[in-house]
Each structure stands twice: as C-alpha cells, then as structure tokens.
Motif scaffolding. Structure first.
Motif, mmCIF file in Angstrom:
data_model
loop_
_atom_site.group_PDB
_atom_site.id
_atom_site.type_symbol
_atom_site.label_atom_id
_atom_site.label_comp_id
_atom_site.label_asym_id
_atom_site.label_seq_id
_atom_site.Cartn_x
_atom_site.Cartn_y
_atom_site.Cartn_z
ATOM 1 N N UNK A 5 -73.264 49.053 -39.321
ATOM 2 C CA UNK A 5 -72.352 47.973 -39.688
ATOM 3 C C UNK A 5 -71.237 47.860 -38.655
ATOM 4 N N UNK A 6 -70.744 48.993 -38.170
ATOM 5 C CA UNK A 6 -69.679 48.988 -37.160
ATOM 6 C C UNK A 6 -70.124 48.252 -35.904
ATOM 7 N N UNK A 7 -71.329 48.549 -35.436
ATOM 8 C CA UNK A 7 -71.806 47.904 -34.206
ATOM 9 C C UNK A 7 -71.987 46.405 -34.424
ATOM 10 N N UNK A 8 -72.542 46.006 -35.577
ATOM 11 C CA UNK A 8 -72.741 44.585 -35.844
ATOM 12 C C UNK A 8 -71.403 43.849 -35.839
ATOM 13 N N UNK A 9 -70.395 44.419 -36.515
ATOM 14 C CA UNK A 9 -69.092 43.754 -36.580
ATOM 15 C C UNK A 9 -68.434 43.711 -35.196
#
Length: 1473
Positions: free
Chosen positions: A534-538
């Motif tokens: 989720x961190x990378x996507x955001x």
C-alpha cells in the motif's frame, strides 16, 4: 474388337506385306469367327477346330526366337535395415492410433494367437479379430496399412528402446521398473517411469511398470494377466511396449515408392566394357504372369484358357508381338505435337472400369506406347482433390498427411447425413485481453511513445514499417505498437527483478509502452505505514500527480534498489526514498490513514481477478500473458526483444477486433485440447445403470448425449450451435456456483443450450443428493425455459440450505421424478465422470461441443466471462459454419443441435487441414473418366486433373486404383492435355509400388514382397534406374552386380535390391536473440550408451539441419566443444521432451517426415563470440558415419582431403584409377571423401580392401537434398548439384580445406602443392578453361552472349578440379549464397545447363574464384598438345566434336592409364578371391 485392333495395327506397318504378315492377318480373321450355328453340323468341322488350325498355322511360322523364352526385365525391391516385424503388432499400433481402448481390446482378444498357422491363416485371423472393433472402411485401411507396413517403424522403435535397456539374459519378455529389469515375477516392485501404451483404469498415482513383450506369445499371456491383477488391486500403472526376443531373419519389404527406368542419352558412350560374371535373375519374378493381358489386340489370358495345350507357343507369340511393339523408332516433330491428346483419347475410349488401368499402362510405358495413344491450371498441369482438399502431388507421399485424409475421413462416417459438403475451417484465433481499460490502469502507464517528448525525434508515419532494415534492427516509430503490462505484488520477492527489466527497456529507449498494475491489499483499515505494498502504491500515485509517471517509476526503482537480493520491500524502504527525494513533505500525509492517494487500489486487484491470468506476477505483451518460465529476468528480456522484432500489430487495431474478450483463461486458450468421441450411434441411456456400466467409452458418451435434456434462453425452434455440459457436484457450493455462472451466461445468448452432469463427492444417497435430484426432476418435467427458471433458484445458496433443512422441494420444482426411488442417473453420471472424463469425485469441468475443459482446481474461478470466451471461440471457428450446413438438412431443432455438437467435436479433434475447394465443371461428357460410387453408401468425392503423358500421371493412376479399392469413391479424372509438343514428353518407364493389401503365394506363405516389375522392356536403349522415395527416406543399393546407371537389356536381366538405410530427422534452428540461424552450430544424435552416433551442421538457409536415424528414441544435443560452450538450447517444438530439457528426446516411430524446431541462445559470457571464427578448431572424430580415426591437430594438418563422386560402373572404374594416380604421386597421407548416395554395392565392398592395401583413409558422406530446395529430376544434374550446393555441411568443421578431383582425372603430381596454394582470400580456386586448341573456338560458349557480358573479361572456370578453403567458405556464407542463387535460377529449365560449373561462374562477383595456374588441369578437348607435357592432372573431357567414348580416349591420351587399370583389375580379382 480384338481383330479390328490387330488388323489396324498391321496396316500401320511400313514394310511390305510379307508371307509372315499375310499369314498373321489370315490367322486373325479365322480366330475372329463367331460360333455360327451353320458351321456346327455333324458333318462339318466346328469353328473351334478351324480356329485351332489357324492358330497352329500361325504359330508354326513364327520366327525362331533365340535365347531364353522370357523377355528381358528389370525388377526392384526395397527393404528396411531392421528385421521384419509381426503383422499382429503392426495391427495393434493401427488400432492404437484410433484409440487406446481399441488397442487394449485388441490385445485382450489376441493374448495367445501364435500357433501352427501358415502366413495367410495368421493374417486372416488378425483381420478377423480386428473386424470386431473396426468398421468396414477402417478394416480396408488396416489392410492397406499392413500392406504398406506403415507401422513397422512404430513396432521397431519399441524394439530399439528395449535394446537400449538392455534386456536381461534368458528372458523372452521382461519388466522394467525404474531401471530394474527382470522376468522374475517375484521381484516386481513398482516405481515411477514414463511410458507409452497405458492400460485404461490404471491409477495415475501408482508407480509405472513397463512390460516388454510380444503380443500373442504364451509368455505374454502370463505376464499380461499378472499385470492386470496388479492394476485391479490399485498397485501399479501398466504400460506395454513391443519386444521381440527373437527377431525375424527377414527384412520388411516396403511399398509406397516409385521406380523410374529412364532412357539415357548415348551421345557420349559411358558404358563399362568389363563383363559381369554370373547370373542374378530371380526366376520367380520373370515368369509369364504379366498383368498386361492384351497385346496388339490379342487377349492372351483368354487364349491360354481356350487353348491350354498351346501355352508355350502362345508365350512365344506374345513375346514376338511385344518386341515388335517395343521398337523405339525416333519421331518427327509433327508426329509429337498431339501425343498428349492422342493418349487422352485412347484412355477415354476405354470402358470406365478399365480406363485407369489403360492410363497407368500408357503413362508408365509411354516411350513404347505413344503411337497408341477453372482451377488455375495451365495445359499439362495436374491436380488431385479429395472431398475438396487439394493433395500436393509434388511434395506428398503415401505415408504423409495428405493421403491420411482418407483414413481420417473414415471417422466421419457416423453421421447419417452427408456431411462431406461441410466447408469447415478450424483456425486458431488470437484472443487478447482488453488491458487498455482507461478506468483501470490508464494513469499507470509509465510512458507513451506517441506523446512523450523523449520520443519526439522518432518518425511518426506507419509507412516506416515498410522501410527495409538490417536484420536485428528495431524500428523506432512513435506508435504504441508494443505494449508491456506488468501485474505484480510489490511485496513479492521477484518484483524487483521484473521492474529492473522494465526500467532497462525504458532507459534504453526501446519502443515499448510500459504499464504497471499494483495488486495490494484492498482492506480499507490497512494503510501505508504498516503495509509496504500500500505504501508503494500511494507513493507512486503521489509522485505521478506531483510530477509525472516516469518520475514515479524512477522513484520506485530507487526503492527497490534498497532491497537486498532475495529480500522483500519494506515500509522503511519506501519512507527513506520519499524523505530523500521530497524532504519538505510529511510522509505520513502520503502513506498514513488520511492519505488521498489511494487511486486504483481496489481497481488494481479487481482488474487482476477479472483477467484470470493466474498467480502473480504476470507479464503481458500486447494482451497475451507470458508463460511462467519466461518470467526469469534474462528470459523476459530476450523474449520481449524477440517479439518486438517480429511483431507489427497496431494495438488500437487489435483492440477493435471482435475476438477481443474481457477475460483470458489459459485453460480455454490452451492448444492441448481433449475432445470426447461422440461418433458412436446407439440407443443406450443412463437410466439403465446395470447396462451403462459395461459400455465402452464411446458408447457411454453417446448414452449420456442421448439422455441429456437442455436449458435454453427461450422455448423456440432454434438450432443452437453451442452446447455446454456443466460437470460438478451440485449439492456442493463450488458445483452450484459453476452452474449458476453458466446459467447467467446462457440468459444472455440464444446460441447456447446447457446440459448438466452430476459428479457426486460421495456415493449417491437420498440424503446427499437433494439438489441433484431436484435439478434432474426439473429437466425431465419442464420446458427448457421453465427448467432454466427453476434451476436458477436451485443453484442459489439459500435454496440449497433450505433443502438441507427439510424444505419442501415442490417450492422449487414440480413433478414426480424427484420422488423416484432409483438413483440410476446419478450412478451412471458418477461412473461416466470417473471412467471417461477421468475426474475425481466432486471435481468440476465444462464440456463445450465435446471439448473437455478440466478438471478445474479447487477454488479455480470459471465464471460468466469464461463461458463468453468459450462461446466466442466456437462461433468464430466452427459453430456458425456447421450450423448453416446442418440447416440445409431440414432436421428438427433438437436433433440438429445434437448434430452440430457432434460434428464440431469430430472435426475440431482432427489436425488443422487446408481449405476445401468446391469444383463446378461446365461439362464432363467428353474429357473425363467417370467412376460412380456404390449407391446408398457414404462416398468420397475425388477429382483428378492430369495430362496423361506426364510424371504426375505415372504416379496418380496407380494411386487412384488403390484408393478405388479401399473406399467408395465418386471419381472424375479430367484430361488436361498440352498441345504442340516439340519433344517426347516422357522419356522414362515408371512403376509405383503400392498394393491395397498383403499378398500371398498359393501355398499360403507371404509373397516375396512388393516389387517394381519392368517386363517386356525394349532391349536397344541404355537405361538408368532411379528410385523416387518419400522425402524422409535415405536408400542405398545393397545387392546387384550389374551397373544400375547403365542398363543394357540386350546383355542382362537385372534384379536390383535397395535398402532403407536411414529415416531423416530434419529441423530448423534459430538464435532467439538475433532471430537468425546460428551458422556452424553442430547437433549430435545418439543414445544413452552411445551419445554421438551422427552429427550435423546448421545452415544459414532457413536454419536447416538434417540427421540420419532409424526408428527408436534418440537424444539430440548440442555438440561438445564450441557449440555447447557458446550456445544453450532455449526452447524446442516437435520433440518428445519437456519444455525445459537441455537434451532433447526425439522418437522416430513411423515413415513420415519428422521436422523439429529448436531455438538456441548464447550463454551470457559468450555473447560476443562467433562460432565460425578464424581460430575455430572442433574436436571432431565422428561426423557422417564412415571410417573414422582420432587424430591430433598436427596429423590433421598433414592429411590431404580429396572429395570425389561417381555413379555407374564406368565412372567407379575411373574413380579407382584416379585414386591410384593420386596415391602414386602424393607423398603426404591422403583421406578420400566419397558421396555415398550413388555408389554401387560393388564399390562399397571393394573400397575397404583398397584402403587397407594402399594405406589411405576414406569416409563415405551422405546428404539428402532438402525438400525446400528446388529439386532436380535427372540423376546427372542431381550429382552435379552435390558437387557444389552442400560443401559447407557435407564435411565436419575440423576439415579446413579439401580438393575436389573428378573421377575421370589422372593426377601426375603431388597434390600437397595444390592443397597449400594461397587462394588470396577467395573461398575456392578453379582452373580456367583452356583456350589454346583453336579448332574448338566454335564450341566455347562463354566467349559470346550472356557469359561474355556477365564475366566482363574474367575467365570461365571448369569444375573438374577445385580446391576449397572451408573456413573462408563458411565465414562468408558461400554455401548459403550459392543455394540462394541456385533457388532463383533453377526455376528456369533453360538456365544452369552445366549446374556444377555454371553456378560458381555465375556467382563470381559475389563469391570470388581464385584462378588456378593452367597446368593444374589439361584437357585434350580445349588444350593444345604442346601444353600436355606441363600438365599436373589430365581430365578426360567429353569432346563435342568427335564424341569419342571415354574408355577409348583414356587409353589413347594417358600413357599410364592402361597400367593403372590393369593394377586395379588385379586388386579387384584378389578381393573377390
């Protein structure tokens, strides 16, 4: 009729009517008298007496025939190299091709068939046992296959595999269990092993035991029963392989080939005067049983029946008439102009039942028979169509796929309607997933070639695709032609490597649009501070919004660069990179719970689930997912680059095509497909379980189809081309979900009907079958539309739970069927799923028009979109076409839909074929042979177009005669004659060896074998014998003492025996990195015990290679040395090995052509190295299968390699003398290389003796003319081709340089001088033609016209002597260039008249020739007498002025020739003892 023909023949004689001729005419008139009643009075002699007197009068005046009573003849036979295989085993393999169940039924019926039978009784018993399993037409095809011995190679392949085990001593049959071999049944312990004929019902989870045995033997029965007991107990999987403990001493006599007896040009006398000692006539072949009954109007068969007492005299009469007929006087041009039409008229005048026999006789014996005699086709062209399918007469043989159409079509006869009119083309469509949905991933494209400024300098015009470029150059065009989508979980270990490959493509400006789909947790409560994905996507979404997608891509690459090898991305990696690149931004606002950068988070996972492409990660190129093994970083880079090089599809165009679907299912698109056999016709049903249980697989499938009721969208009289059978346990949620999705799709399409098969997870009972029985009751009692509504309710989970808790079923269905006490339909369905569909209990599957898709894995999604994909495939490939044809039959809707389903299953299960052509002929009354089919039976429509005086007619007539006996045919043969002929159209006699079934002698034993018989041949011409065999056969003459290149029937009667020495394994090889063939790459072929039996070199032309083998299992690998040091095998097609195997297993088990495809890749550390470098040295000791010795580099350099070839006894005599002259004058060790293809048995027997006596090495090399290279038909031109076209592949890489010396040359110097001559960079050196003998100026064709302008002052060179630098030759691809030029020029029959000479001289500008000093070749025809004393070699050139015979010229011109000749003759006599 006979009289009129004979009188007509007499009138044509040009000589005066002699007494003999007059008496012959009188005899014919008397013999023609009818039995008039007036002559039958008691007081007058009967007509028979008058006729007998006339016949005796005539026969008594016959000229005395000297010598033997039998006419001169030539016979030819062809055998295999391996021992004869039992017909029982060959028949079993025929049935195995039909189905494995038929094979095992046949094995059961023939467990102990061997006994005291003669050959014919044994054969009849085999046919009788097979007839219980086969239809009448299939039985005819079995007889034909046994006559061809088509499955002998299959049986022998098992024998070779068994021999490689090897068998334990003292065992006539034995087991192999994971390498342990024994015939002791007490030692039987099962281990896993791969096999062939697997016994049905064997538990696939048990180990495999292979039984090697001979079906029908007493030992086999014992072992077979033991294996059945093991299988029935579930202890083993039983596999059977054929094995003969005592192979026959006989060889297999083959058929399916042609033999040509060509009339040879005698302009230059080329006949050896050495007398052949002894006789070699097989008397049984030369008897009076000539199939040609009629000679000049006399019906000799009838005459022998009427007058048996005059048998010998009639035999002499027949011989006299034949010899007078066979006189071959030359024709004037005006006599030849209409020969084709005259021959056609003679054929058409014959009764239709005899017309094919007349055509065969006239075409195959044309040189002595000529005086009797809308399809885009030109006059003289030929063609054959079977049921509209074109059969290529040039490239196909009787063993190949085209003629197998007849065998395949036998399978179609189950349809009670005539389906031969079906014009169904089964094609493979490309189904691409629509991965350009803007709502899903439009914001996740990293780049756009059409709008990004970094590609601004690239051309935008699509016309750039047409601009030629160098091989391997990528076209850089501002169009999104190539699209790569990477679907990945950022926390997966492989994600870093995949993104690094994508980054490499992007940074190197590869014309590739790259898209990313991040599949991360879609749980709202999880944020970027606790989940790295989720961190990378955001983070990606934030940077894209603030900057752009390339910057975001670059940032996430930096994040992954922090991940250690083999590790996973962490939240800390994302945070650290963000803090470094965006120091003034609060990271928590981007990654934390209040983040607004969740775009596409849920959509990414939804998109991945929708596509159905399998486990992560997934990489797709233009919508097609890569295979799992292609996701390795190196492989991914290579495959993608290769696709970019070969693909030009415009994505926007692709995505607008009707075959684009919303979901891809690899199961559906897989090319490995299984179809049910629905061809049986019976009246069985599934509600009689006791009967159903004992049906075979085909009958079970038909019973299920007979019992099936269907749901449809509407109740209407509509033919539905798509039939789905949904298989599952409908009392379980997974089965109901599959059913529900199928119904949802059916509600959207009126093309679909839906049937159900219940596969219970447990034994059926009243408690565990509520839903299944309710569904069954609905299907039995309701209309299709009502059943759909009821079953939709039953498929819902709340309904199932209600039924389980005791709800009244009548809420959902009606009728009494539910309350029935019998469970027969459930039991039958369970057995069907187990035995036919091979499903485990409760497993799910889908059957679409007979195609089985499954078993589906537990949890595997097969939803409404998948049913849409299946429907799309069926409708676009076959369904609509079949439906349109079936509609013409006027059948009721249900039966019509059944017929569509069965025909689709049948046709789709067959290999893809060519398109059918429907023929409409304006008129066939006067120009066609018409043979009508038997009425009331299914027939095959055959149309042949032929010129009766062509080679095609020689082949086609016997083939049609055999096919007419095998199957019911409607045959029309149209005459397509050529007018204004200026030359005799056929200059050869021809026989095609083919019989419809096995032949026997009167005592019940097998006949000696199929033979080509040339009986009653003219004795004056000089003939040469050629074999016309299938492309993959390599044959050699093994037994005849006569010169088959110069047959003079006044002196000899010839019986020639040939042997099938090898079957050819052919292939094409390419380097995946460049897309080009790896020139000089070597492959080896062998067995585990002998890894290198033969080897070969890859050509640049099509990457072609060929290897010699025989039936069996073979290991193909890269040759040890530079080949396997530089390259590795990347992929392969057409082999019998798994996709990832380094050593490839290839099984040759039939007589058909076997062509494989191999892709190789350079090893990373060898990427800059080339195979054909100047320093190449291969450790080569075995290349082509002759005499081979290990030798050091020093010794190799000190050997002179001399290549030569010869055909016929005279040139072999010259060849031995040439060799002797070389050995007498050359001090350096010599190795001779001979082309084996045309050497006589006598020469091959003598050469080892000569090598031993004179101390030289030799090797016999062999190469089959490739099928793709324009074929020559004359033997002399074929030999010329071998002199120049295959020099780069005939010799191993270890041979640096060789000399070619013509057979009719005499060498007078040490050839080391020529070997060491500097060629100054040219690949070869030739001697120019002499120009010093001025009286021959008129014959120097190169001094004027085309050659004078083409050579532009250069010399024209002679091909009798040349030296080749093979390293240079291969380095500049000279062989490939020569073959390319030959392919272009040889299409014109007027070009390359001297092929071996004209071709290198024509290519002198592209492949330079070093002109050798003139003294290296002296020829009296072109060189004056003064230069003879300097001659280093003397060539016996033909003299176009004097036409002096070569033997006479040799004695006169070369003083030492007679001494050499006498020395060789003494050596031959010494060898013969």
């Amino acid at each position: 009729m006979a009289t009129s023909l004979s009188v007509s023949a007499l009138i044509q004689y040009r000589s005066p009517l002699t007494l003999f001729s007059f008496l012959l005419l009188l005899s014919l008139v008397l013999l023609s008298f009818p039995p008039l009643s007036k002559l039958n009075s008691p007081s007058s002699p009967g007509p028979r007496m008058w006729q007998q007197c006339a016949l005796l009068l005539f026969l008594s005046l016959l000229p005395v025939v000297s010598g033997e009573a039998d006419s001169k003849a030539v016979t030819t036979s062809l055998t295999t190299k391996w021992a004869s295989t039992p017909l029982l085993l060959e028949a079993s393999e025929f049935l195995a091709e039909e189905s494995q169940e038929m094979f095992w039924d046949f094995v059961e019926a023939n467990q102990n068939i061997k006994g005291e039978h003669d050959d014919q009784a044994y054969y009849d018993l085999i046919v009788k046992r097979a007839s219980a399993l086969l239809s009448t037409v299939q039985l005819n095809m079995l007889k034909f296959a046994l006559s061809l011995r088509a499955y002998s190679a299959t049986v022998h392949s098992f024998q070779q595999i068994a021999t490689n085990e090897p068998p334990p001593s003292g065992c006539s049959a034995f087991f192999n269990v994971h390498g342990e071999k024994s015939c002791d049944t007490e030692k039987l312990t099962p281990y896993l092993f791969k096999s062939d004929h697997r016994f049905p019902g064997s538990n696939p989870d048990t180990p495999v035991i292979i039984l090697y045995a001979e079906i029908g033997s007493s030992d086999f029965t014992m072992f077979h029963q033991l294996m059945l007991s093991k299988v029935n107990k579930g202890l083993a999987t039983y596999v059977l392989r054929h094995y003969l403990a005592s192979p026959s001493s006989r060889r297999v006599y083959l058929s399916g080939y042609g033999v040509e007896l060509a009339i040879k040009n005698q302009e230059y006398k080329a006949k050896d005067d050495t007398q052949v000692q002894g006789a070699e006539v097989n008397a049984t072949l030369m008897g009076e049983n000539d199939p040609v009954d009629e000679v000049q109007g006399f019906l000799f068969g009838k005459l022998k029946t009427l007058y048996p007492e005059l048998k010998e005299q009639l035999k002499e009469l027949r011989k006299h008439l034949v010899e007078s007929t066979n006189e071959m006087a030359p024709l004037k041009v005006w006599q030849m102009q209409d020969l084709s039409f005259q021959t056609a008229a003679r054929i058409l005048a014959a009764p239709s039942s005899d017309a094919l026999n007349v055509m065969r006789d006239l075409s195959q014996n044309f040189p002595t028979k000529f005086f009797k005699g809308t399809l885009g086709l030109q006059p003289g062209d030929s063609a054959l169509f079977i049921n509209g399918l074109h059969i290529d007469l040039d490239t196909q043989d009787i063993f190949s796929k085209s003629v197998e159409i007849v065998a395949c079509c036998v399978f179609y006869i189950f349809v009670q309607y005539t389906v031969k009119a079906l014009n169904v083309y089964i094609t493979q469509l490309l189904f691409c997933m629509d991965h350009f949905d803007d709502n899903l991933i439009s914001s996740q494209w990293i780049n756009n070639l059409e709008t990004d400024s970094r590609y601004g300098s690239w051309p935008y015009n699509v016309q750039e695709l047409l601009r030629p470029t160098f091989p391997g150059v990528i076209r850089q065009i501002r169009k999104n032609f190539h699209n790569l989508v990477v679907i990945l979980d950022p926390t997966h270990e492989s994600s870093a490597e995949l993104l690094n490959v994508a980054e490499m493509f992007y940074s190197n400006n590869i014309p590739l649009r790259i898209g990313l789909v991040f599949v991360v947790s879609d749980v709202d409560e999880i944020d970027g501070m606790e989940d790295a994905g989720v961190a990378l996507l955001r983070a990606f979404n934030y940077i894209t919004e603030e900057l752009d997608a390339p910057a975001a891509f670059d940032t996430i690459i930096s994040m992954f660069n922090r991940v250690p090898s083999g590790g996973k991305l962490s939240v800390g990696d994302v945070v650290k990179v963000l803090e470094k690149k965006f120091p003034y931004v609060e990271v928590g606002s981007i990654l934390g719970p209040d983040s607004t950068y969740d775009d596409n988070r849920k959509e990414g996972r939804g998109y991945y689930l929708q596509t159905g492409v399998g486990p992560l990660p997934v990489v797709m190129y233009n919508g097609m997912p890569y295979q799992r093994e292609q996701l390795d970083p190196e492989e991914l880079e290579t495959v993608t680059m290769h696709k970019i090089l070969e693909t030009t599809n415009v994505v926007d165009f692709i995505m607008t095509q009707p075959n684009v679907v919303p979901r891809i299912n690899p199961r559906i698109l897989s090319t490995a497909r299984m179809y049910l056999d629905l061809s049986n016709t019976n009246n069985h049903f599934i509600d009689e379980y006791a009967r159903f249980l004992f049906l075979d697989s085909r009958e079970k499938s038909t019973a299920v189809a007979n019992s099936m009721n269907y749901m449809t969208k509407k109740d209407d009289g509509y033919i539905r081309p798509v039939t789905f059978w949904v298989v599952g346990d409908f009392d379980q949620p997974s089965g109901r979900q599959l059913l529900y999705d199928a119904i949802r799709h059916m509600k959207t399409s009126n093309n679909v009907r839906l049937g159900l098969i219940n596969n219970p997870s447990d034994s059926p009972s009243e408690e565990n079958s509520h839903v299944a029985r309710a569904i069954w009751a609905s299907m039995q009692t309701q209309t299709a539309n009502n059943a759909k509504n009821y079953i939709t309710k039953l498929a819902k989970e709340e309904t199932a739970k209600a039924l389980e808790t005791g709800a009244d079923v009548t809420q959902f269905t009606v009728g009494s069927a539910f309350e029935g006490p019998k469970f027969d339909f459930l039991l039958s369905h369970a057995v069907y799923c187990r035995d036919v569909l091979k499903l485990g209990k409760g497993q799910r599957a889908v059957i679409s028009n007979g195609r089985l898709i499954g078993p589906l894995e537990e949890g595997e999604v097969f939803n409404q979109d998948d049913f849409l994909l299946l429907e799309s495939i069926i409708l676009k490939t076959s369904g609509e076409r079949i439906k349109s044809k079936v509609q013409q039959f006027g059948v009721e809707e249900d039966r019509a839909s059944d017929l569509v389903m069965k025909i689709d299953s049948l046709l789709s299960s067959q290999p893809k074929g060519e398109a059918r052509i429907e023929h409409a002929f304006a008129d066939d009354r006067y120009s066609a042979i018409k043979i009508r089919p038997t009425e009331g039976e299914v027939y095959f429509d055959m149309v042949a177009v032929v010129d009766p005086v062509t080679r095609d007619a020689q082949k086609l007539a016997p083939l049609l005669l055999v096919l007419k006996k095998l199957v019911n045919v409607n045959l029309r043969v149209f005459m397509n004659c050529q007018s204004k002929l200026s030359d005799l159209p056929l200059k050869s006699f021809y026989r095609y060896v083919l019989e419809p079934e096995v032949l026997f002698q009167t005592d019940g034993s097998f006949s000696p074998g199929p033979l080509a018989k040339f009986l009653d041949m003219p004795q004056t011409p000089l003939f040469t014998l050629n074999l016309n065999t299938p492309e993959s056969w390599m044959v050699e003459s093994i037994r005849t003492r006569y010169d088959l290149d110069n047959i003079y029937l006044e002196e000899v009667i010839v019986a020639a025996e040939y042997e099938l020495e090898h079957l050819l394994l052919e292939g094409h090889c390419f380097d995946v990195s460049t897309g080009q063939p790896p020139r000089g790459l070597q492959f080896t072929l062998g067995t585990p015990s002998d890894p290198v039996i033969v080897d070969t070199i890859v050509m640049a032309n099509l990457g072609y290679f060929q290897l010699k083998a025989n039936p069996g299992a073979w290991i193909l690998k890269l040759r040890r040395g530079r080949s396997d040091e530089i390259y590795k095998i990347y992929s392969h097609d057409g082999t019998d090995s798994p996709a990832d195997a380094d050593d490839l297993i290839v099984v040759l088990n039939n007589f058909k052509s076997r062509i494989i495809k191999v892709k190789v890749q350079k090893r990373p550390e060898k990427f800059s190295e080339e195979l054909l470098s100047d320093g190449t040295q291969e450790n080569d000791s075995r290349f082509t299968g002759g005499v081979k010795t290990e030798e050091s580099k020093q010794e190799k350099d000190d050997v002179i390699n001399i290549f030569s070839l010869a055909s016929g006894h005279l040139y072999e005599r010259f060849l031995r003398i040439m060799m002797l002259s070389v050995l007498k004058n050359t001090k350096t060790p010599v190795k001779f290389w001979f082309l084996k293809n045309y050497l006589s048995p006598a020469f091959k027997e003598f050469i080892p003796y000569m090598a031993e006596q004179y101390g030289f090495q030799y090797e016999l090399v062999q190469y089959k003319w490739p099928r793709w290279l324009h074929q020559q038909t004359e033997k002399q031109r074929i030999i010329w081709g071998y002199k120049i076209l295959f020099l780069d592949v005939l010799f191993p890489l270890s041979v640096d340089k060789f000399l070619f010396v013509d057979a009719d040359q005499i060498v007078r110097t040490d050839l080391k001088e020529l070997r060491d001559l500097d060629l100054e960079g040219a690949p070869y050196g030739y001697t120019p033609f002499c120009e010093s003998r001025r009286e021959m100026d008129g014959f120097r064709f190169w001094k004027s016209g085309y050659w004078a302008s083409h050579l532009a002052g250069r010399k024209y060179h002679i091909s009798a002597l040349y030296v080749v630098d093979l390293k240079r030759f291969r380095k500049i691809a000279a062989g490939d260039r020569l073959r390319g030029q030959y392919q272009g020029l040889s299409q014109d029959p007027n070009s390359l008249s001297n092929l071996d000479q004209d071709l290198p001289n024509n290519m002198i500008h592209q492949v330079p020739i070093k002109s050798l000093p003139q003294e290296w070749l002296w020829c009296e025809t072109w060189c004056d007498d003064n230069s003879k004393k300097k001659a280093k070699t003397i060539d016996l050139c033909n003299n176009p002025q004097t036409k002096e015979p070569k033997l006479q010229a040799a004695v006169r011109i070369v003083a030492e020739w007679s001494d050499y000749d006498q020395e060789i003759k003494l050596a031959v006599l010494s060898h013969q003892g």
